[in-house]
Write an enzyme that holds these catalytic residues in place. Structure first.
Site, mmCIF file in Angstrom:
data_model
loop_
_atom_site.group_PDB
_atom_site.id
_atom_site.type_symbol
_atom_site.label_atom_id
_atom_site.label_comp_id
_atom_site.label_asym_id
_atom_site.label_seq_id
_atom_site.Cartn_x
_atom_site.Cartn_y
_atom_site.Cartn_z
ATOM 1 N N ASP A 384 18.009 -9.817 -20.336
ATOM 2 C CA ASP A 384 18.683 -11.121 -20.316
ATOM 3 C C ASP A 384 17.943 -12.087 -19.387
ATOM 4 O O ASP A 384 17.104 -11.679 -18.570
ATOM 5 C CB ASP A 384 20.124 -10.905 -19.813
ATOM 6 N N GLU A 387 14.245 -16.526 -20.257
ATOM 7 C CA GLU A 387 13.607 -17.764 -20.765
ATOM 8 C C GLU A 387 12.430 -18.169 -19.885
ATOM 9 O O GLU A 387 11.505 -18.787 -20.428
ATOM 10 C CB GLU A 387 14.663 -18.865 -20.858
ATOM 11 N N ASP A 469 24.810 -17.463 -25.564
ATOM 12 C CA ASP A 469 26.203 -17.731 -25.208
ATOM 13 C C ASP A 469 26.869 -18.745 -26.126
ATOM 14 O O ASP A 469 26.904 -19.939 -25.846
ATOM 15 C CB ASP A 469 26.268 -18.221 -23.759
HETATM 16 O O1 MIG Z 1 24.829 -16.652 -18.106
HETATM 17 O O2 MIG Z 1 24.935 -11.109 -17.717
HETATM 18 O O3 MIG Z 1 23.800 -14.443 -22.492
HETATM 19 O O4 MIG Z 1 25.478 -12.240 -22.740
HETATM 20 O O5 MIG Z 1 27.039 -11.565 -20.525
HETATM 21 C C1 MIG Z 1 25.281 -15.440 -17.632
HETATM 22 C C2 MIG Z 1 25.947 -12.040 -17.882
HETATM 23 C C3 MIG Z 1 24.240 -14.355 -17.781
HETATM 24 C C4 MIG Z 1 24.071 -14.408 -20.146
HETATM 25 C C5 MIG Z 1 24.108 -13.626 -21.403
HETATM 26 C C6 MIG Z 1 25.448 -12.986 -21.562
HETATM 27 C C7 MIG Z 1 25.745 -12.111 -20.388
HETATM 28 C C8 MIG Z 1 25.690 -12.920 -19.093
HETATM 29 N N1 MIG Z 1 24.389 -13.579 -18.980
#
Ligand code: MIG
Length: 764
Positions: A384, A387, A469
């Site tokens: 995660d 980017e 999200d």
């Molecule tokens: O913006 O890890 O897209 O699926 O639950 C928060 C916490 C960071 C973004 C991910 C989302 C995940 C969340 N992360």
């Protein structure tokens, strides 16, 4: 002068031009201000040299040089380097409308569009399926929630598009990793006097692109993915239902969720562990209080058929006592600012650093960190924030926002150093690659599953993708169709959205509708944000729980069919969840159809995407169709009206379909495919069922099998031919039930499938 007969090299006043024919339908064009850059180790597409030479005819005139294959001709004009393509019927496509401009500061090209030409793909986008009128930016970005239809860019940047005209489809990959744009605004509202133009711009690099001729969308995708790569076969369990939440706060909560699935008989294969399972947001650690015995938990879950997929984030906590930070520092794995200091920014664990995945040794280091996870039985990883996103202040002080690393930070291996300006879009791709390769090594022959939020062209080689999200809004449910269909058309077939919506609360009705179509998404995961009410399938009352059960059960029964679609995607780059025009490219009525989807070649879903709606219009392409639920026969070539009560999503099967179904199961490991049902619908058709062990990489060495079925008419009767099974993989000897949805009645036949050929007379 380049002596190769498959390539043209011109030195113009404006710079170098090189055109290389890679396959009869695939051509590489490069134009640079000065000399062409050497290929870099982290380049995405296959190198030109890796394509075997193909027969090419070359012709020259004063005006230009042309290379011609069986399918296309490409011409470059000597005067200004403008390039154009024609197919063998002489139709022009993808032609420069003016001389391209390439300078040290960026590139610009303006391509002519034909009247009525439509544009799709473009990776992950908000909004509708067709993109005329939009300005689309290629720059991986966390839009920080609540992205409406006009928001651009999103997490994944794929500078790929698919153009569709009647009888002529082609794809383009713009091979430039800098911040870039496709500008389609001059395609909208155009007058006859104005030329229809689509512009490409990039903030650096060369004008480097590949054109892939179809003429069908399937052929264009095949060619495109020959270039960018295809999805490896995922483990079969990754096709099951995944349940997630930010976060299940303890091992006990995970156990409870798993028990709910099993006791309520809702199928499930995977539970995701979001950031709170870690010790202070340190990647690859476990919170000692809430997850005291990870190995025990993983084993316990495995014993009831559930795999755990923990998250890792892009930001690595700055903490000398933390082995990941310490070992990375020792390797000099982290990105540094232009002044040589560590590029250190705030994310969850406050001060964090970021690995430079462009460097092979950094990918190896990162990959090796997964050995411990693999040792205790973890076979899937979720990555995660790659980017990559950085916060404006420490998270502990309410940090947020969506900054990123400085554009002048150095990246890449020695000898081919570049800056973050060129590497930004590749961060997620590199992290996915390093994670996939590391997991693959660590699992020693078992297939890993990787899920990654960001990405670039070719992301399908390493990971499944979800669309970040979304919110529990009807608008986001509706958007998920064009979004996923365009991902598939960009080469990435293993995709899904958070079922039920991530932010905010789903109503029972929204959740039910989302689960209906979600159950047919290639990546099928329910997820929800911290601070929201529970979003598990049973959280919305008995009726919605039953709907979830029904649709997930349907997905699990469809697994033999879906798994075969994954194989097709793995072999040919064919999208799984795709717009109707993919299968019916001749039908102009399909060009803007946003709310219906083909799931493989045989099933078409027309989900309900608005509140309060209990019936809808459905477009059926020419041919005969059958209502999945009632078996009713319908004639295509126009619109039909259908009831869609809350518990029902309109779903159709094509005439001539031979649809393989497995037994009802609660998880993919429950039993092998020891029982098969073939749902057969009158018409002419064929289907090839793919099977393998579902778990190991033996399939890559040819250990799989295929059974070919053919349905055809003979002396007034339909006959099902079952060909002898081919391939080394041996499924169990099993009973096959053939359910023939005949004109008059449902006929049932059965036989014992030991791999031998047979003929069944089904009736008419
Ligand atoms: O913006 O890890 O897209 O699926 O639950 C928060 C916490 C960071 C973004 C991910 C989302 C995940 C969340 N992360």
């Amino acid at each position: 002068m380049n002596p190769s007969p498959t390539s043209i090299h011109l030195s113009l006043e404006t710079g170098e031009v090189e055109i290389t024919v890679l396959t009869p339908r695939l051509v590489h064009v490069r134009q640079a201000a000065g000399e062409l850059m050497p290929r870099r180790s982290w380049a995405i597409p296959r190198a030109d040299a890796d394509f075997p030479a193909v027969p090419v005819e070359r012709s020259e005139s004063d005006a230009g040089i042309t290379l011609k294959t069986d399918l296309v001709a490409v011409t470059v004009r000597r005067a200004d380097g403008a390039v154009s393509f024609t197919n063998s019927a002489g139709r022009v496509f993808c032609a420069d409308a003016q001389a391209p401009r390439v300078s040290g500061r960026g590139v610009h090209a303006a391509r002519q569009a034909a009247p009525g030409e439509r544009f799709y793909g473009f990776g992950e986008r908000a909004g509708l399926l067709e993109k005329s009128g939009r300005l689309l930016t290629n720059w991986t970005t966390d839009p920080v929630r609540s992205h409406g239809p006009g928001v651009d860019p999103l997490y994944i940047a794929i500078p790929v598009y698919l153009s569709l005209q009647p009888g002529l489809c082609h794809a383009v990959y713009f091979n430039n990793t800098f911040h870039s744009e496709f500008d389609l605004r001059r395609l909208a509202n155009r007058t006859a006097a104005e030329p229809a133009i689509m512009e490409w711009r990039a903030d650096g690099g060369e004008l480097d692109y590949y054109v892939v001729y179809g003429p069908t969308p399937a052929e264009a995708l095949h060619g495109l993915t020959e270039l960018l790569g295809r999805m490896p076969m995922p483990p079969r369990w990754a096709l099951g239902y995944h349940q997630s939440r930010w976060s299940y706060q303890s091992a006990d909560e995970v156990r409870q969720v798993a028990d709910e699935f099993r006791s309520r008989q809702i199928p499930c294969d995977v539970i995701h562990l979001d950031i709170d399972h870690m010790d202070g947001y340190r990647n690859l650690t476990w919170n000692p209080q809430t997850y005291p015995d990870p190995a025990g938990l993983v084993a316990e879950m495995r014993s009831i058929g559930i795999r755990l997929v923990p998250i890792v984030d892009a930001g690595i906590k700055v903490d000398p006592a933390y082995r990941v930070y310490a070992s990375g520092l020792q390797q000099d794995a982290f990105i540094r600012k232009a002044d040589g200091s560590l590029a250190q920014y705030y994310v969850w664990p406050d001060d964090s650093v970021f690995a430079d995945y462009l460097r092979p040794e950094v990918r190896d280091w990162w990959g090796s960190l997964f050995e411990e996870h693999a040792r205790i039985g973890v076979e899937g990883i979720w990555t995660d924030m790659n980017e990559p996103v950085v916060f404006d202040k420490p998270f502990s002080q309410g940090g947020g926002g969506s900054g990123t690393l400085p554009l002048d930070a150095g990246q890449g291996p020695a000898g081919e150093r570049t800056t973050h300006a060129e590497a930004h879009n590749l961060f997620g791709l590199g992290m996915a690659q390093a994670t996939y390769e590391g997991m693959r090594r660590a699992l020693g022959g078992r297939r890993p599953f990787v899920l990654c939020r960001s990405g670039f062209a070719g992301i399908q080689r390493w990971t499944a993708s979800w669309m970040g999200d979304n919110d529990s809004w009807w608008e986001h449910l509706a958007m998920s169709l064009p979004q996923l269909m365009n991902m598939g058309l960009s080469g990435a077939p293993f995709v899904g959205v958070d079922i039920g919506g991530f932010g905010n609360e789903a109503t029972p009705e929204l959740f039910a509708r989302w689960m209906q179509i979600g159950s047919l998404m290639p990546f099928c995961r329910g997820h929800s944000s911290a601070g929201t009410l529970p979003h598990e399938p049973w959280a919305f009352g008995a009726e919605v729980e039953q709907i979830s059960r029904t649709y997930l059960a349907l997905r699990y029964r469809l697994l033999p069919y879906l798994y075969t679609q994954f194989w097709k995607a793995h072999q040919c780059g064919t999208p799984i969840f795709r717009p109707l025009f993919f299968d019916f490219p001749q039908d102009a009525a399909l060009a803007d159809l946003n709310d219906q989807v083909m799931v493989g070649p045989l099933l078409m879903a027309a989900p309900v995407l608005q509140p309060g709606v209990r019936a809808r219009a459905v477009y059926l392409p020419a041919g005969e169709w059958f209502d999945w639920w009632t078996g009713r026969r319908l004639t295509g070539g126009g619109w039909t009206w259908t009831e869609a009560p809350l518990d029902s999503m309109p779903l159709y099967v094509r005439a001539g379909a031979i649809l393989p179904l497995g037994p009802a199961i609660q998880h993919t490991g429950e039993r092998p495919l020891d029982e098969l049902m073939l749902e057969v619908y009158p018409g002419e058709g064929e289907f090839t069922l793919y099977e393998d062990d579902g778990l190991t990489d033996a399939c890559e060495r040819g250990d799989y099998c295929q059974t070919h079925y053919r349905l055809h008419r003979r002396a007034g009767n339909l006959e099902l031919e079952v060909w002898a099974r081919e391939g080394s993989y041996q499924p169990p000897v099993r009973n096959v039930t053939v359910r023939f949805h005949g004109r008059v009645r449902l006929g049932e036949f059965s036989y014992t499938d030991d791999g031998t050929a047979r003929h069944l007379r089904l009736g008419n």
